[in-house]
Design a protein around this motif. Sequence first.
Motif, PDB file in Angstrom:
ATOM      1  N   ARG A 106      50.587  18.268   8.876  1.00 26.39           N
ATOM      2  CA  ARG A 106      51.808  18.928   8.430  1.00 26.39           C
ATOM      3  C   ARG A 106      51.518  19.576   7.080  1.00 26.39           C
ATOM      4  O   ARG A 106      51.643  18.971   6.038  1.00 26.39           O
ATOM      5  N   LYS A 107      51.117  20.817   7.146  1.00 24.39           N
ATOM      6  CA  LYS A 107      50.773  21.541   5.938  1.00 24.39           C
ATOM      7  C   LYS A 107      51.816  22.617   5.721  1.00 24.39           C
ATOM      8  O   LYS A 107      52.654  22.890   6.559  1.00 24.39           O
ATOM      9  N   ARG A 108      51.728  23.269   4.573  1.00 23.17           N
ATOM     10  CA  ARG A 108      52.656  24.365   4.335  1.00 23.17           C
ATOM     11  C   ARG A 108      52.411  25.455   5.356  1.00 23.17           C
ATOM     12  O   ARG A 108      51.371  25.535   5.958  1.00 23.17           O
ATOM     13  N   ARG A 109      53.400  26.290   5.470  1.00 22.31           N
ATOM     14  CA  ARG A 109      53.342  27.333   6.487  1.00 22.31           C
ATOM     15  C   ARG A 109      52.027  28.089   6.416  1.00 22.31           C
ATOM     16  O   ARG A 109      51.656  28.628   5.394  1.00 22.31           O
ATOM     17  N   GLY A 110      51.298  28.101   7.493  1.00 17.47           N
ATOM     18  CA  GLY A 110      49.969  28.709   7.518  1.00 17.47           C
ATOM     19  C   GLY A 110      50.056  30.217   7.472  1.00 17.47           C
ATOM     20  O   GLY A 110      50.945  30.820   8.035  1.00 17.47           O
ATOM     21  N   ARG A 111      49.097  30.805   6.792  1.00 13.45           N
ATOM     22  CA  ARG A 111      49.040  32.272   6.783  1.00 13.45           C
ATOM     23  C   ARG A 111      48.085  32.685   7.875  1.00 13.45           C
ATOM     24  O   ARG A 111      46.933  32.993   7.638  1.00 13.45           O
ATOM     25  N   ARG A 112      48.602  32.635   9.078  1.00 15.87           N
ATOM     26  CA  ARG A 112      47.746  32.791  10.245  1.00 15.87           C
ATOM     27  C   ARG A 112      47.378  34.248  10.468  1.00 15.87           C
ATOM     28  O   ARG A 112      48.171  35.142  10.228  1.00 15.87           O
ATOM     29  N   LYS A 113      46.250  34.427  10.975  1.00 20.95           N
ATOM     30  CA  LYS A 113      45.810  35.771  11.326  1.00 20.95           C
ATOM     31  C   LYS A 113      45.778  35.929  12.821  1.00 20.95           C
ATOM     32  O   LYS A 113      45.316  35.077  13.513  1.00 20.95           O
ATOM     33  N   GLY A 114      46.270  36.985  13.282  1.00 23.82           N
ATOM     34  CA  GLY A 114      46.136  37.326  14.689  1.00 23.82           C
ATOM     35  C   GLY A 114      44.692  37.612  14.958  1.00 23.82           C
ATOM     36  O   GLY A 114      43.907  37.539  14.101  1.00 23.82           O
ATOM     37  N   LEU A 115      44.255  37.915  16.087  1.00 24.65           N
ATOM     38  CA  LEU A 115      42.832  37.940  16.360  1.00 24.65           C
ATOM     39  C   LEU A 115      42.177  39.225  15.938  1.00 24.65           C
ATOM     40  O   LEU A 115      41.978  39.475  14.787  1.00 24.65           O
ATOM     41  N   LEU A 116      41.885  40.077  16.883  1.00 23.98           N
ATOM     42  CA  LEU A 116      41.068  41.232  16.618  1.00 23.98           C
ATOM     43  C   LEU A 116      41.544  42.350  17.505  1.00 23.98           C
ATOM     44  O   LEU A 116      42.161  42.133  18.497  1.00 23.98           O
ATOM     45  N   VAL A 117      41.281  43.570  17.087  1.00 22.35           N
ATOM     46  CA  VAL A 117      41.439  44.676  18.021  1.00 22.35           C
ATOM     47  C   VAL A 117      40.163  44.662  18.834  1.00 22.35           C
ATOM     48  O   VAL A 117      39.126  45.113  18.386  1.00 22.35           O
ATOM     49  N   MET A 118      40.239  44.076  20.015  1.00 21.25           N
ATOM     50  CA  MET A 118      39.018  43.932  20.807  1.00 21.25           C
ATOM     51  C   MET A 118      38.389  45.307  21.045  1.00 21.25           C
ATOM     52  O   MET A 118      39.082  46.297  21.218  1.00 21.25           O
ATOM     53  N   ALA A 119      37.080  45.333  21.033  1.00 20.96           N
ATOM     54  CA  ALA A 119      36.383  46.621  21.111  1.00 20.96           C
ATOM     55  C   ALA A 119      36.726  47.386  22.368  1.00 20.96           C
ATOM     56  O   ALA A 119      36.636  48.610  22.398  1.00 20.96           O
ATOM     57  N   TRP A 120      37.161  46.653  23.408  1.00 19.71           N
ATOM     58  CA  TRP A 120      37.526  47.341  24.639  1.00 19.71           C
ATOM     59  C   TRP A 120      38.707  48.282  24.412  1.00 19.71           C
ATOM     60  O   TRP A 120      38.838  49.306  25.057  1.00 19.71           O
ATOM     61  N   ASN A 149      25.303  40.800  17.431  1.00 22.93           N
ATOM     62  CA  ASN A 149      26.174  39.792  16.863  1.00 22.93           C
ATOM     63  C   ASN A 149      27.205  40.469  15.978  1.00 22.93           C
ATOM     64  O   ASN A 149      26.853  41.240  15.078  1.00 22.93           O
ATOM     65  N   ILE A 150      28.469  40.184  16.239  1.00 22.87           N
ATOM     66  CA  ILE A 150      29.567  40.820  15.515  1.00 22.87           C
ATOM     67  C   ILE A 150      30.439  39.744  14.900  1.00 22.87           C
ATOM     68  O   ILE A 150      30.888  38.819  15.598  1.00 22.87           O
ATOM     69  N   LEU A 151      30.683  39.833  13.600  1.00 24.30           N
ATOM     70  CA  LEU A 151      31.643  38.938  12.955  1.00 24.30           C
ATOM     71  C   LEU A 151      33.006  39.595  12.984  1.00 24.30           C
ATOM     72  O   LEU A 151      33.183  40.707  12.470  1.00 24.30           O
ATOM     73  N   VAL A 152      33.968  38.917  13.598  1.00 19.97           N
ATOM     74  CA  VAL A 152      35.342  39.419  13.675  1.00 19.97           C
ATOM     75  C   VAL A 152      36.221  38.527  12.814  1.00 19.97           C
ATOM     76  O   VAL A 152      36.272  37.315  13.007  1.00 19.97           O
ATOM     77  N   LEU A 153      36.889  39.126  11.844  1.00 16.38           N
ATOM     78  CA  LEU A 153      37.778  38.382  10.954  1.00 16.38           C
ATOM     79  C   LEU A 153      39.202  38.896  11.092  1.00 16.38           C
ATOM     80  O   LEU A 153      39.425  40.085  11.308  1.00 16.38           O
ATOM     81  N   GLY A 154      40.145  37.978  10.929  1.00 17.46           N
ATOM     82  CA  GLY A 154      41.540  38.350  10.807  1.00 17.46           C
ATOM     83  C   GLY A 154      41.942  38.195   9.357  1.00 17.46           C
ATOM     84  O   GLY A 154      41.684  37.169   8.746  1.00 17.46           O
ATOM     85  N   SER A 155      42.529  39.235   8.764  1.00 18.16           N
ATOM     86  CA  SER A 155      42.888  39.182   7.348  1.00 18.16           C
ATOM     87  C   SER A 155      44.373  39.356   7.156  1.00 18.16           C
ATOM     88  O   SER A 155      45.043  40.048   7.916  1.00 18.16           O
ATOM     89  N   ASP A 156      44.882  38.717   6.117  1.00 15.81           N
ATOM     90  CA  ASP A 156      46.280  38.794   5.732  1.00 15.81           C
ATOM     91  C   ASP A 156      46.290  39.301   4.302  1.00 15.81           C
ATOM     92  O   ASP A 156      45.970  38.565   3.370  1.00 15.81           O
ATOM     93  N   THR A 157      46.637  40.593   4.109  1.00 18.76           N
ATOM     94  CA  THR A 157      46.516  41.185   2.783  1.00 18.76           C
ATOM     95  C   THR A 157      47.656  40.831   1.848  1.00 18.76           C
ATOM     96  O   THR A 157      47.601  41.150   0.668  1.00 18.76           O
ATOM     97  N   ARG A 158      48.721  40.181   2.362  1.00 14.37           N
ATOM     98  CA  ARG A 158      49.845  39.725   1.549  1.00 14.37           C
ATOM     99  C   ARG A 158      50.570  40.866   0.845  1.00 14.37           C
ATOM    100  O   ARG A 158      51.168  40.666  -0.202  1.00 14.37           O
ATOM    101  N   SER A 159      50.518  42.059   1.401  1.00 11.96           N
ATOM    102  CA  SER A 159      51.231  43.173   0.806  1.00 11.96           C
ATOM    103  C   SER A 159      51.782  44.057   1.900  1.00 11.96           C
ATOM    104  O   SER A 159      51.392  43.967   3.050  1.00 11.96           O
ATOM    105  N   GLY A 160      52.713  44.939   1.537  1.00  9.45           N
ATOM    106  CA  GLY A 160      53.290  45.861   2.507  1.00  9.45           C
ATOM    107  C   GLY A 160      53.932  45.140   3.670  1.00  9.45           C
ATOM    108  O   GLY A 160      54.601  44.128   3.522  1.00  9.45           O
TER     109      GLY A 160
END
Length: 373
Positions: A24-38, A85-96
């Motif tokens: 039970r942590k504070r509300r997570g700043r979750r990231k959605g996944l990725l724009v899959m290359a397809w 090999n591709i690194l896919v990250l989800g980011s939350d910029t906390r703006s806009g």
Amino acid sequence: MSAESTPEPGIPGENDRGKGPRHRKRRGRRKGLLVMAWTAAGIVVLGGTGAGYLYFKLNGNIKSVDIDQALGTDRPTKVDNGSENILVLGSDTRSGSNKKLGGGTDDGSARSDTAMVIHVYEGHKRASVVSIPRDTLIDRPACTDTDGHEHDAASGVMFNSAYTTGGAACAVKTVESITGIRMDHYLEVDFAGFEKLIDELGGVEVTTTKAIDDSDSHLRLKAGKHTLNGEQALGLVRTRHGVGDGSDLGRIQLQQAFIKALVDQVKHVGLFTSPKKLYALADTATKAVTTDSDLGSVDSLMSFAGGLKGISASRMHMVTMPVRYDPANPNRVIVLKSKADQVWTALKNDRTIPKSATTGNATGEAAGVVASS
């Protein structure tokens, strides 16, 4: 197994779940996944229409970062065996628009809450996807970000601190340090882009085997079949308290199941029969994605995506990096080094990940909550 072996589909370890208390942590700043290359593969059509204005508009949408220049030569050697090999990250910029979706203040800071290493095997007909839990305690290497600022190494810190500290370059440096594998490409997508992309696709169909009720992610779904809109899909890939033991590991299992549904959906939405739909989707995807400089143009994305669009969901082997709960802090996990080494060694040699590496590990107890539709 040989490189030609077919990986076992689905999410491993559902009968080998690690036990850990409900987090039970504070509300997570979750990231959605990725724009899959397809999805980006649809841009191929626009490249041949002669619609120069649309082409250059899409080209101007793409943001890129020069990972190679920032990291220099102190990196794993590129393996020339036909794999990528591709690194896919989800980011939350906390703006806009991301402020509303992620919660918190509009402070302009950036966080990464989803990380996946996608290994595309020689021939580009199948792939393995390894999720790295954000709460994994790691030794972060010293790194230089894309603005030239140097950041000191740190021990026993959370994995997602790499991105918070030094952005894309430090995230890539950390992943390469953990895996010993050179990342050929980098892809990043944000909250708002992910939500809009799902809406442009017309939603994604999933089946839930259990009800999900999570006030933090604002997601409430009964057990059964659903076509999720963008807001609901974002809620699904963010939820952690609504299913399983409330851990980040359980959330990863939901993400992996959703990705498979998304890949199948993209293949059946008629991208090439509706120019208007194709453009809207390509416009959304190119605005949402940040790439390494090698992929930072429509031409490069066209070529890259064209090489991946033949990989179906059934040919994607999705696992989580082997971890166990930290005895000193059940909200953190620790790498199971011997098993993780099996995963990274297999990928380095373009082989299927052995089942022995992905069974008996902590999993978060959410396997099977989202099933194939």
